[in-house]
Design an enzyme around this catalytic site. Structure first.
Site, PDB file in Angstrom:
ATOM      1  N   LYS A  53       0.841  -1.205   0.000  1.00 11.60           N
ATOM      2  CA  LYS A  53       0.000   0.000   0.000  1.00 11.60           C
ATOM      3  C   LYS A  53       0.878   1.258   0.000  1.00 11.60           C
ATOM      4  CE  LYS A  53      -3.930  -2.353   2.036  1.00 11.60           C
ATOM      5  NZ  LYS A  53      -4.683  -2.764   3.228  1.00 11.60           N
ATOM      6  N   GLN A  97      -5.072  -1.615   9.338  1.00 10.28           N
ATOM      7  CA  GLN A  97      -4.955  -2.942   8.721  1.00 10.28           C
ATOM      8  C   GLN A  97      -5.603  -4.005   9.625  1.00 10.28           C
ATOM      9  OE1 GLN A  97      -3.829  -3.387   5.650  1.00 10.28           O
ATOM     10  NE2 GLN A  97      -4.036  -5.601   5.676  1.00 10.28           N
ATOM     11  N   ASP A 120     -11.358   2.626   3.492  1.00 15.16           N
ATOM     12  CA  ASP A 120     -11.730   1.213   3.334  1.00 15.16           C
ATOM     13  C   ASP A 120     -13.243   1.061   3.118  1.00 15.16           C
ATOM     14  OD1 ASP A 120      -9.707  -0.764   3.469  1.00 15.16           O
ATOM     15  OD2 ASP A 120      -9.416  -0.414   5.610  1.00 15.16           O
TER      16      ASP A 120
HETATM   17  N1  GUN Z   1      -6.982  -6.903   5.645  1.00 16.20           N
HETATM   18  C1  GUN Z   1      -7.190  -7.617   4.512  1.00 16.20           C
HETATM   19  N2  GUN Z   1      -7.779  -6.852   3.562  1.00 16.20           N
HETATM   20  C2  GUN Z   1      -7.945  -5.637   4.110  1.00 16.20           C
HETATM   21  C3  GUN Z   1      -8.479  -4.398   3.625  1.00 16.20           C
HETATM   22  O1  GUN Z   1      -8.952  -4.274   2.491  1.00 16.20           O
HETATM   23  N3  GUN Z   1      -8.444  -3.363   4.501  1.00 16.20           N
HETATM   24  C4  GUN Z   1      -7.955  -3.474   5.768  1.00 16.20           C
HETATM   25  N4  GUN Z   1      -7.989  -2.413   6.564  1.00 16.20           N
HETATM   26  N5  GUN Z   1      -7.455  -4.588   6.245  1.00 16.20           N
HETATM   27  C5  GUN Z   1      -7.441  -5.660   5.422  1.00 16.20           C
END
Ligand code: GUN
Length: 282
Positions: A53, A97, A120
């Site tokens: 990311k 996350q 998100d």
């Molecule tokens: N863990 C796995 N996929 C995601 C996501 O799209 N966003 C977040 N915050 N955590 C994740």
């Protein structure tokens, strides 16, 4: 022989467009869109996602911060971190996350993120808006799937769409986005009685259940479009999706591979949401 949908290529094209729009944004506003990613603990898969990311942000010209917090972080400390980021004017998007260590209350953490920085789209305000079709932010993975369908000129309207999996992050919002495009949508899950009978009806089959190679060729209609959201690691260490590519690909008209399918699209949609968040901040 199916058309193998190249998620990497589509993601690269969309990211080039985001880079151009980011450049225009920076020229107009004099600052960059900013994303803060918070990671608690040392889950190796999460560490890889977070690194990707950050790299993706840098590639399109965003400002980004990664906040690594130890596994024993308390709720108080994590909420204080979110409060700090909430008030940071360089930060337009906040992403915590998941999964969080077990002692932390995921729901309370998501609720603490201001909806306008919730890139998100996990906050109840944003999930509610998805239900109503009034998007501020599109949920990243389902939005990535819709982008791929659009890019491949696959029309959803009037099609039998079957989503396997009912998670809040993928299955449920995926069903909503397909419905908003006028698909006839069915959601299957672990209690579905005759799963193969339902999946065989699908013109568009989206699979997000987290079980390696679960959907086999006999469960798919000839000519179906098959989208594999799964990301599983086999005993031999190889990455594989929820779809058994070897038996499904010969029957499908189009299919996404794993890796190189939906995966690259998810982060792309996160970038899109971060740019949206920056644009809507005055
Ligand atoms: N863990 C796995 N996929 C995601 C996501 O799209 N966003 C977040 N915050 N955590 C994740």
């Amino acid at each position: 022989m199916a058309n193998i949908i190249d998620g990497k290529k589509i993601a690269a094209d969309v990211r080039a467009d985001i880079t151009a729009r980011t450049e225009a944004f920076k020229n107009e506003r004099g600052y960059a869109p900013g994303l803060a990613v918070v990671i608690v603990g040392e889950d190796p898969a999460s560490q890889v996602y977070v690194r990707n990311k950050k790299k993706a942000c840098e590639d399109v010209g965003f400002y980004s911060e990664v906040h690594e917090m130890p596994a024993q972080t308390t709720m108080e400390e994590l909420l204080a971190k979110i409060e700090e980021l909430k008030n940071n004017t360089k930060i337009h998007g906040i992403l915590v996350q998941l999964p969080l260590p077990k002692h932390l209350d995921e729901k309370a953490v998501i609720a603490a993120i201001p909806p306008e920085k919730d890139v998100d789209a996990f906050h109840t305000i944003n999930t509610g808006k998805i239900m109503l079709g009034e998007y501020s932010f599109l949920p990243c993975t389902p939005a990535g799937v819709m982008k791929m369908l659009e890019y491949e000129n696959i029309d959803v309207s009037g099609k039998e769409c079957v989503v396997v999996g009912r998670s809040n992050i993928v299955g449920k919002p995926m069903a909503m986005l397909l419905l908003h495009q006028n698909g006839t949508v069915t959601i299957c899950h672990s209690r579905t009685k005759d799963l193969a009978e339902v999946t065989r009806r699908a013109d568009i089959l989206v699979v997000a259940i987290g079980k390696a190679d679960f959907i086999t060729g006999d469960m798919v209609k000839d000519g179906a479009v098959v989208i594999d959201v799964g990301m599983n690691r086999r005993a031999d260490g190889k990455l594989t999706g929820d779809v058994d590519f070897a038996t499904v690909e010969p029957k499908a008209s189009a299919i996404t591979p794993v890796p190189g399918g939906v995966g690259p699209m998810t982060i792309t949609m996160l970038l899109e949401n971060t740019l949206t968040a920056a644009k809507t901040t005055i």
